[in-house]
Design a protein around this motif. Structure first.
Motif, mmCIF file in Angstrom:
data_model
loop_
_atom_site.group_PDB
_atom_site.id
_atom_site.type_symbol
_atom_site.label_atom_id
_atom_site.label_comp_id
_atom_site.label_asym_id
_atom_site.label_seq_id
_atom_site.Cartn_x
_atom_site.Cartn_y
_atom_site.Cartn_z
ATOM 1 N N ASN A 154 3.867 -6.650 -0.567
ATOM 2 C CA ASN A 154 2.163 -6.262 -0.748
ATOM 3 C C ASN A 154 2.566 -5.321 -2.243
ATOM 4 O OD1 ASN A 154 0.283 -4.661 -0.929
ATOM 5 N ND2 ASN A 154 0.274 -4.748 1.438
ATOM 6 N N ASP A 155 2.405 -6.097 -3.288
ATOM 7 C CA ASP A 155 2.212 -5.366 -4.207
ATOM 8 C C ASP A 155 1.262 -4.089 -4.881
ATOM 9 O OD1 ASP A 155 4.002 -6.608 -6.433
ATOM 10 O OD2 ASP A 155 2.297 -8.068 -6.370
ATOM 11 N N GLY A 156 -0.105 -4.510 -3.628
ATOM 12 C CA GLY A 156 -1.139 -3.307 -3.636
ATOM 13 C C GLY A 156 -0.483 -1.995 -2.661
ATOM 14 N N LEU B 220 1.480 3.684 -2.052
ATOM 15 C CA LEU B 220 3.054 4.559 -2.263
ATOM 16 C C LEU B 220 3.696 5.492 -3.533
ATOM 17 C CD1 LEU B 220 5.455 2.543 0.134
ATOM 18 C CD2 LEU B 220 3.542 4.836 1.399
ATOM 19 N N ILE B 221 3.551 4.392 -4.696
ATOM 20 C CA ILE B 221 3.933 5.346 -5.903
ATOM 21 C C ILE B 221 2.824 5.654 -5.807
ATOM 22 C CG2 ILE B 221 4.460 4.654 -8.561
ATOM 23 C CD1 ILE B 221 5.551 2.442 -7.077
ATOM 24 N N ARG C 250 5.149 -0.830 4.530
ATOM 25 C CA ARG C 250 4.726 -1.192 4.025
ATOM 26 C C ARG C 250 4.492 -2.569 2.920
ATOM 27 N NH1 ARG C 250 1.384 4.483 3.243
ATOM 28 N NH2 ARG C 250 1.359 5.521 5.300
ATOM 29 N N THR C 251 5.253 -2.525 2.700
ATOM 30 C CA THR C 251 5.557 -3.115 0.655
ATOM 31 C C THR C 251 5.880 -4.792 2.031
ATOM 32 O OG1 THR C 251 7.444 -2.369 -0.040
ATOM 33 C CG2 THR C 251 6.098 -1.786 -0.514
#
Length: 84
Positions: free
Chosen positions: A6-8, A13-14, A32-33
């Motif tokens: 999940n790129d979004g 997160l970053i 999450r990803t």
């Protein structure tokens, strides 16, 4: 390649880690990803395991001097191959 990644969520997160007091843990990152190649084990004997490539890249991220040594070595190898 991980088609489920999940790129979004990665970007979110970053961004949150840079702008808030959020601590990005391996468990949070994986959850999450939908990251693959890492495993978290809780409790006694627990820890984080990762594919060797992921672990090596993380090590180089933590140690810029080591990254520089590796980059210089790669440049030397490439240069010597071009002269053959």
């Amino acid at each position: 390649m991980n088609k489920e990644f999940n790129d979004g969520a990665c970007e979110e997160l970053i961004h949150q880690a840079h702008t808030t007091s959020l601590t990005v843990t391996p468990s949070l990152w994986i959850r999450r990803t939908h990251a693959v190649g890492m495993r978290v084990k809780q409790g006694k004997g627990g820890g984080v395991n990762a594919y060797p490539e992921i672990a090596a890249d993380f090590h180089l991220w933590l140690d810029p001097a080591e990254r520089l040594v590796l980059l210089r070595l790669a440049r030397e190898i490439r240069s010597s191959e071009e002269t053959k």
